[in-house]
Design a protein around this motif. Structure first.
Motif, PDB file in Angstrom:
ATOM      1  N   GLU A   1       0.839  -1.214   0.000  1.00  0.00           N
ATOM      2  CA  GLU A   1       0.000   0.000   0.000  1.00  0.00           C
ATOM      3  C   GLU A   1       0.862   1.247   0.000  1.00  0.00           C
ATOM      4  OE1 GLU A   1      -3.987  -0.711   2.565  1.00  0.00           O
ATOM      5  OE2 GLU A   1      -2.166  -0.360   3.728  1.00  0.00           O
TER       6      GLU A   1
ATOM      7  N   ARG B   1      -1.841   5.616   5.252  1.00  0.00           N
ATOM      8  CA  ARG B   1      -2.090   4.875   4.005  1.00  0.00           C
ATOM      9  C   ARG B   1      -3.209   5.621   3.286  1.00  0.00           C
ATOM     10  NH1 ARG B   1       0.252  -0.347   5.092  1.00  0.00           N
ATOM     11  NH2 ARG B   1       1.843   0.157   6.634  1.00  0.00           N
TER      12      ARG B   1
ATOM     13  N   TRP C   1      -7.258   1.617  -0.742  1.00  0.00           N
ATOM     14  CA  TRP C   1      -8.401   1.522   0.167  1.00  0.00           C
ATOM     15  C   TRP C   1      -9.506   0.625  -0.392  1.00  0.00           C
ATOM     16  CZ3 TRP C   1      -8.936   1.699   5.072  1.00  0.00           C
ATOM     17  CH2 TRP C   1      -8.029   2.448   5.827  1.00  0.00           C
TER      18      TRP C   1
ATOM     19  N   ARG D   1      -8.186  -2.791   0.641  1.00  0.00           N
ATOM     20  CA  ARG D   1      -8.186  -3.014   2.086  1.00  0.00           C
ATOM     21  C   ARG D   1      -9.611  -3.312   2.557  1.00  0.00           C
ATOM     22  NH1 ARG D   1      -5.584  -1.154   7.085  1.00  0.00           N
ATOM     23  NH2 ARG D   1      -3.892  -0.129   5.958  1.00  0.00           N
TER      24      ARG D   1
ATOM     25  N   TYR E   1     -16.844   0.586  -2.183  1.00  0.00           N
ATOM     26  CA  TYR E   1     -15.425   0.710  -1.850  1.00  0.00           C
ATOM     27  C   TYR E   1     -14.695   1.593  -2.866  1.00  0.00           C
ATOM     28  CZ  TYR E   1     -16.703  -3.018   1.349  1.00  0.00           C
ATOM     29  OH  TYR E   1     -17.328  -3.744   2.328  1.00  0.00           O
TER      30      TYR E   1
ATOM     31  N   GLY F   1     -13.169   4.913  -1.422  1.00  0.00           N
ATOM     32  CA  GLY F   1     -11.716   5.080  -1.567  1.00  0.00           C
ATOM     33  C   GLY F   1     -11.353   6.530  -1.837  1.00  0.00           C
TER      34      GLY F   1
ATOM     35  N   GLN G   1     -11.877   8.500   1.414  1.00  0.00           N
ATOM     36  CA  GLN G   1     -10.906   8.087   2.422  1.00  0.00           C
ATOM     37  C   GLN G   1      -9.506   8.608   2.054  1.00  0.00           C
ATOM     38  OE1 GLN G   1     -11.258   7.112   5.300  1.00  0.00           O
ATOM     39  NE2 GLN G   1      -9.734   5.632   5.963  1.00  0.00           N
ATOM     40  N   TRP G   2      -9.214   8.664   0.794  1.00  0.00           N
ATOM     41  CA  TRP G   2      -7.977   9.285   0.278  1.00  0.00           C
ATOM     42  C   TRP G   2      -7.880  10.711   0.836  1.00  0.00           C
ATOM     43  CZ3 TRP G   2      -8.217  11.434  -5.355  1.00  0.00           C
ATOM     44  CH2 TRP G   2      -6.965  11.888  -5.775  1.00  0.00           C
TER      45      TRP G   2
ATOM     46  N   CYS H   1      -7.526  10.846   4.738  1.00  0.00           N
ATOM     47  CA  CYS H   1      -6.247  10.377   5.285  1.00  0.00           C
ATOM     48  C   CYS H   1      -5.116  11.379   5.057  1.00  0.00           C
ATOM     49  CB  CYS H   1      -5.859   9.033   4.663  1.00  0.00           C
ATOM     50  SG  CYS H   1      -6.857   7.679   5.288  1.00  0.00           S
TER      51      CYS H   1
ATOM     52  N   ALA I   1     -11.627   1.679   8.503  1.00  0.00           N
ATOM     53  CA  ALA I   1     -11.238   2.945   7.862  1.00  0.00           C
ATOM     54  C   ALA I   1     -11.306   4.113   8.852  1.00  0.00           C
ATOM     55  CB  ALA I   1     -12.150   3.215   6.661  1.00  0.00           C
TER      56      ALA I   1
ATOM     57  N   ALA J   1      -8.155   4.555  10.893  1.00  0.00           N
ATOM     58  CA  ALA J   1      -6.899   4.772  10.156  1.00  0.00           C
ATOM     59  C   ALA J   1      -6.327   6.159  10.448  1.00  0.00           C
ATOM     60  CB  ALA J   1      -7.156   4.613   8.663  1.00  0.00           C
TER      61      ALA J   1
END
Lengths: 227, 227
Positions: A6, A15, A21, A24, A180, A184, A187-188, A191, A219, A222
């Motif tokens: 990752e 990550r 993601w 994951r 997902y 993703g 979540q990108w 994070c 998630a 994270a």
């Protein structure tokens, strides 16, 4: 033994790749454990065995698979008895391309400087040079005025917002790979950046909260920002 | 006895509503026959029995259903043994909202004058007044410069184009309601306007050709333009 390579930042626990993601979350969806290995943009040698230069790379026993779409297809085929990612729904491919060509391509213009600032020192020059070449602008110029671009970004999310007003997940009553894929992207952002994209009254915000809580808060726990 | 009320133009055989085309195709998909009744915007009385003022309206025996989404759900539930419209795929709802809020809302700005010009005399004033009120502009002003807007329209179709490069239908290897939703938009244009939207080399053009040929050329043989 299962390993997932990752993308990581200077903090190896950060990550942030939207594509990683996807995987994951998919592994957790199927109840599969994996060692999640940190990898940096400039560590091409470390994943040379995969025959290409990008993550995610999944090593599952003697199988090596790269590209998040191919990995998802592999997981469905290899583990048919665990919960389905609903890849048989042809429309998932449209969700993938909408996310990549519409959502992510606007989102990255909010995030470029935050990504740069979170990267390991050895990755920064590579990242700046490759991205500035793509855009024909400095990273700072691309990101400039992002607050003013937020309303048009919000408007662009209309089909997603209306869908999530009518049903709990993009895939329907339970999450699938389409969730997902879209998650993703968010979540990108979460994070890597404290820039706030969604308001609490938004159906997309509620859905994201649900996604953050899935699989024992995988998630949500994270390294990232509470935005 | 089954009846479908459909929007018609001055020529009663010109059936151009994107929502009605969803249902015409879905009925054929499920092997169901229906009398397709022409209806004009100002004939509110004729469908008053449905409790609302829009088409499509399906009368199936003692059941009356309006709204294309509800009709599709009804057909799936009532005729489970005929080919599925794949409405169980949650992502179809995203396709619906993308089509309605992104695709159709740009498309209509190409078509407004052509729609107006094809309407029955009694509908023209109603149509002009209601649409000009919505846009705060004359129909002519909305449509003006449509050739210049074609490149950005083409770009907007990117997720659809990439999907149809990878698989034959939006719903996958065989058509589903998601195909009829998106096709309804293109068939709307084709039935009412000679303005060319797609180039022959485009994967969307190829898909549209396939859609025009389905169910013995149902849509391809409809009154419209060869564009």
């Amino acid at each position: 033994m299962r390993k997932l390579y990752e993308l990581a930042g200077a903090d190896e626990n950060r990550r942030f790749s939207p594509y990683c993601w996807r995987i994951r979350m998919s592994l957790a969806h199927k109840g599969l454990e994996a060692d999640c290995m940190p990898w940096r943009f400039t560590e091409k040698e470390a994943i040379k065995f995969s025959g290409q230069e990008r993550v995610p790379v999944l090593v599952d026993g003697t199988n090596t698979i790269s590209d998040s779409w191919k990995i998802a297809k592999y997981l469905e085929a290899e583990y048919p008895d665990s919960p389905s990612l609903k890849l048989e729904n042809g429309e998932v491919l449209f969700i993938k391309f909408w996310t990549e060509t519409v959502l992510n391509s606007e989102l990255v213009k909010f995030l470029l400087m935050d990504i740069h600032d979170s990267l390991a020192a050895k990755d920064k020059a590579y990242f700046r040079e490759s991205r500035e070449k793509n855009y024909g602008k400095t990273l700072e110029e691309v990101v400039e005025g992002r607050e003013e671009r937020l309303p048009s970004f919000q408007k662009m999310l209309t089909p997603l917002r209306l869908t999530l007003k009518k049903q709990q997940f993009v895939a329907g009553e339970s999450p699938g790979f389409s969730d997902y894929i879209v998650f993703g992207a968010f979540q990108w952002a979460r994070c890597i950046s404290d820039f706030s994209l969604l308001q609490a009254a938004d159906s997309i915000y509620e859905w994201r909260e649900n996604m953050l809580g899935l699989h024992n808060g995988l998630a949500g726990n994270a390294v990232g920002y509470s935005v």
